[in-house]
Design an enzyme around this catalytic site. Sequence first.
Site, short mmCIF file in Angstrom:
data_model
loop_
_atom_site.label_atom_id
_atom_site.label_comp_id
_atom_site.label_asym_id
_atom_site.label_seq_id
_atom_site.Cartn_x
_atom_site.Cartn_y
_atom_site.Cartn_z
N LYS A 27 37.12 38.14 37.44
CA LYS A 27 38.26 38.45 38.30
C LYS A 27 38.10 37.73 39.63
O LYS A 27 37.00 37.24 39.94
CB LYS A 27 38.40 39.96 38.52
CG LYS A 27 37.33 40.60 39.38
CD LYS A 27 37.68 42.04 39.78
CE LYS A 27 38.09 42.91 38.61
NZ LYS A 27 37.57 44.28 38.73
N LYS A 89 41.38 43.25 30.62
CA LYS A 89 41.56 44.46 31.42
C LYS A 89 42.93 44.46 32.09
O LYS A 89 43.31 43.48 32.72
CB LYS A 89 40.46 44.56 32.47
CG LYS A 89 39.10 44.98 31.87
CD LYS A 89 37.98 44.81 32.87
CE LYS A 89 38.13 45.68 34.09
NZ LYS A 89 37.04 45.44 35.07
O1 LIG Z 1 35.64 46.32 37.40
C1 LIG Z 1 34.90 46.60 38.33
C2 LIG Z 1 35.29 46.26 39.70
O2 LIG Z 1 35.39 44.88 39.89
C3 LIG Z 1 34.45 46.92 40.69
O3 LIG Z 1 34.75 46.43 41.98
P1 LIG Z 1 34.36 47.32 43.23
O4 LIG Z 1 32.93 47.72 43.09
O5 LIG Z 1 34.58 46.43 44.42
O6 LIG Z 1 35.28 48.49 43.21
#
Ligand SMILES: O=C[C@H](O)COP(=O)(O)O
Length: 232
Positions: A27, A89
């Site tokens: 992502k 996702k």
């Molecule tokens: O899918 C998991 C997320 O990318 C977690 O990101 P985060 O720890 O910044 O909420």
Amino acid sequence: MKLLISVRSVEEALLAADGGADFIDLKEPGAGALGGLPVATIREIVAALRRHRSGLPVSATIGDVPMHETQRIAACVDAVGACGVDYVKVGIERVPQAPGVLDALAASGWPVVPVFIADRGLEPAHVAHACALRFPGVMADTFDKRAGSLFDALPMDALREFVATVRAAGKMAGLAGALRAVHEPLLRALDPDFAGFRTAVCAGDRSTALDPRRLRALSALMHGCAPAAVDG
Ligand SMILES: O=C[C@H](O)COP(=O)(O)O
């Protein structure tokens, strides 16, 4: 409990793989909670991971697409699914369109993991709906990463119910949302199949570069082979 790490490049993906990640999640953290990467980048990272770390499961997000844009969601799922990832996702907001979107995702033919956005609470009927469909896993995550963690957004009872519902349906349950090492005991109590991290493995906010030292410490903690981990 397995460790999912979100990355944005080949370099970060290989660092995450070497640093102990069990799932590599593609992502663009600077583009929102489920910010999407260009498909060319997704393909490039998938190829590098398959070459160097063939067994690691890879997920990718489609971006933060509003729930009413159903055709755009479908097109993005097709585009990301065709990149060869193991899981696609897709964020699911707490809106009336959620069941219809879930039906369309299940019919897409791709291994979609719906990610329930938990900032305004979870709608149990939507989670139950997802659990009745053919998804390999179901996650909860937060949208506003500055508002605290998943544990600020949802009470433990709601999280416990979420994990139990998903697992009772025979699916992987995943939790994420600005989680940090300090949340490890709470995560252990909930015992999801995997926990997802980005913020905790960056030295600055989640849009900054992945920090291998923080990742190694988190991995050791989550895999049960270290006392305290780097946090904050
Ligand atoms: O899918 C998991 C997320 O990318 C977690 O990101 P985060 O720890 O910044 O909420």
